[in-house]
Scaffold this active site. Structure first.
Site, mmCIF file in Angstrom:
data_model
loop_
_atom_site.group_PDB
_atom_site.id
_atom_site.type_symbol
_atom_site.label_atom_id
_atom_site.label_comp_id
_atom_site.label_asym_id
_atom_site.label_seq_id
_atom_site.Cartn_x
_atom_site.Cartn_y
_atom_site.Cartn_z
ATOM 1 N N ARG A 78 0.932 -1.102 -0.117
ATOM 2 C CA ARG A 78 0.108 0.089 -0.053
ATOM 3 C C ARG A 78 1.024 1.321 -0.023
ATOM 4 N NH1 ARG A 78 -3.861 2.579 4.919
ATOM 5 N NH2 ARG A 78 -4.753 4.035 3.396
ATOM 6 N N HIS A 79 0.486 2.410 -0.632
ATOM 7 C CA HIS A 79 1.214 3.497 -0.504
ATOM 8 C C HIS A 79 1.342 4.007 0.946
ATOM 9 C CE1 HIS A 79 -2.511 5.812 0.741
ATOM 10 N NE2 HIS A 79 -3.195 4.812 -0.101
#
Ligand SMILES: *[C@@H]1O[C@H](CO)[C@@H](O)[C@H](O)[C@H]1NC(C)=O
Ligand SMILES: *[C@@H]1O[C@H](CO)[C@@H](O)[C@H](O)[C@H]1NC(C)=O
Ligand SMILES: *[C@@H]1O[C@H](CO)[C@@H](O)[C@H](O)[C@H]1NC(C)=O
Ligand SMILES: *[C@@H]1O[C@H](CO)[C@@H](O)[C@H](O)[C@H]1NC(C)=O
Length: 472
Positions: free
Chosen positions: A84-85
């Site tokens: 995930r970012h």
């Protein structure tokens, strides 16, 4: 390094200096010192990565090698990771609600009350232009994660395989994901390998692929049956009317010295966000945090988890089925690595990194049977769900990562799974690194089916399947 959009080269020049977004403008307000809010464990998808791995607070580059060790003599031959970012600014939609609650909280005339006074002196610094962009802390999340993964599996992170473009980078098109990917690469190049002047002779490509990383937007059945379906999230709406949530609303109203009728559950959530963003972005224990005790925080955490459960998790089957393409993509890579390793001992692609969203990871984890509670999460069972496993703050905080490590061992290949750098056992399997073939047997139904086109296509009203129209 080039950026490939749908396999067409569009942007060139991979430069670290391009981080000229709001992240830098507010750099001076970030990372102020402050203690950890007591409610920081309950921020759901807005949880800081360090909350679930607190040992990182002492040493952000620490790798617990004993916890990753296998019982067999093995050599890692491939790593695939879905990540995930990192930490981001609020989206424009979040900011609008935050502005609303700020206005309501500061219009009260009763100044001098401790908390209301603190909030009225707090500077409303969030604005629309921040629109979900990666912040400085989010870049660091990825720089340091890359360094730790390389430290854990050095043989898979060689400078040569990077130079030869045998490490693959695939990202969602959202700027926070592209920026996270570039930060991840920066962590390897500048921090781990300490490469000098590498841009002259490295000409690899970065692939932007929303079919893989934002599959949820491409799945028509998901869009119509869940996203645009007014009743798909009815449990979430219902929970807002229940005594638990109404209790929190009443307490917040009273602390702000306003009538409960002046605020809504969504505004209370926005006040909670204020605390979570001030903490994750600026490392600040903000006055907004004082509106909630741990019991209140558990209620709001549940409201958050309910939404993710019905929109991204087990609530609707299509949520997980929409990730079929990503699932097949992962196993295709693993199959290829096993095949090459068996044939010649050489694996052409030692590493693949795919950067996306919490909305990418939750459906995939659900498809693979992880974090499934016996009882569904509903508006009525908050009290019984105190020990639930579907807890998004533990599963998908910022920079959360699902890592597949393929090992060549005596006589067979084995697959080890890590979630957020900790071993994650496969459902119904005790072995922390089962033989690859056993994992494939476990998922045989998905490997033979789970056809994105079939799952995501909507039947038309007359029972026939809609044709796919190609525009000329
Ligand atoms: C490393 O992981 C093991 C469990 O596998 C744990 O017992 C140990 O405390 C961890 N060490 C540190 C320093 O976190
Ligand atoms: C938004 O916030 C940033 C950082 O505080 C600031 O530099 C920028 O000017 C603001 N934008 C607007 C439109 O207010
Ligand atoms: C919308 O969601 C409800 C509740 O989950 C479900 O029963 C219904 O089938 C959904 N509607 C459509 C068109 O899928
Ligand atoms: C079914 O409906 C679609 C449009 O909704 C139409 O184009 C198609 O011809 C119909 N098929 C049959 C067999 O009636």
């Amino acid at each position: 390094m080039a950026v490939v959009l749908n396999r067409h080269v569009v942007l060139l020049t991979f430069a670290f200096t391009r981080f000229c977004s709001a992240g830098n403008i507010v750099a001076n307000r970030e990372h102020q010192t402050g203690d950890i809010p007591a409610i920081a464990k309950y921020f759901g998808t807005k949880t800081r990565y360090e909350e679930i791995n607190p040992y990182l607070l002492n040493d952000i580059l620490f790798v617990n090698k004993t916890s990753l060790q296998l019982q067999q003599e093995c050599t890692p031959v491939h790593i695939s990771a879905v990540i995930r970012h990192g930490t981001r600014y609020p989206t424009a939609k979040n900011v609008k609600m935050m502005k609303d609650i700020y206005k309501i909280a500061t219009k009260t005339k009763h100044r001098g009350l401790g908390l209301v006074d603190d909030i009225s002196h707090w500077d409303m610094w969030y604005n629309d232009t921040m629109d979900g962009q990666l912040v400085k802390k989010g870049r660091d999340d990825h720089i340091n994660l890359a360094f730790r993964l390389a430290t854990a599996y050095p043989s898979l992170f060689t400078e040569d395989s990077f130079r030869d473009c045998r490490m693959k980078f695939i990202t969602s098109s959202k700027h926070r994901c592209v920026d996270s990917t570039l930060s991840f690469i920066e962590g390897l190049v500048m921090k781990y390998w300490k490469m000098q002047d590498w841009r002259k002779d490295v000409h690899c490509q970065l692939e932007v692929n929303d079919d893989l990383m934002r599959f949820f937007d491409k799945c028509e059945r998901f869009v119509v049956d869940v996203e645009e379906n007014k009743t798909a999230l009815q449990q979430v709406d219902l929970f807002k009317t229940k005594p638990e949530m109404q209790g929190v609303l009443g307490k917040v109203a009273s602390l702000l010295d306003i009538a409960a009728s002046d605020i809504t559950a969504d505004l209370v959530e926005a006040a909670f966000y204020m605390c979570s963003y001030d903490f994750s972005i600026r490392n600040l224990n903000s006055p907004w945090c004082q509106l909630f005790d741990q019991e209140d925080a558990k209620v709001i955490e549940y409201a958050n988890d309910l939404k993710q459960y019905w929109k991204r998790g087990y609530g609707h089957e299509i949520n997980s089925k929409s990730s079929c393409t990503l699932f097949h993509d992962l196993f295709r890579r693993l199959d290829k690595a096993v095949e090459e390793s068996e044939r010649s001992g050489m694996v052409s692609e030692p590493a693949a990194f795919q950067i996306g969203h919490a909305e990418t990871l939750l459906p995939l984890l659900s498809l693979m049977g992880f974090f499934k509670d016996e009882t569904p999460l509903t508006a009525d069972n908050f009290a019984q769900q105190g020990e639930r496993v579907f807890r998004t703050g533990h599963i998908v905080p910022y920079a959360s990562n699902l890592v597949f490590i393929l090992h060549r061992c005596e006589g067979s290949h084995r697959l080890q799974l890590l979630l957020n750098e900790k071993p994650l056992p496969f459902p119904h399997m005790d072995d922390p690194a089962p033989e690859y073939q056993h994992v494939k047997n476990l998922y045989s139904n998905l490997l033979e089916g789970c056809d994105f086109k079939k799952e995501c296509k909507l039947p038309s009203a007359n029972g026939t399947v809609n044709p796919i129209i190609h525009e000329l």
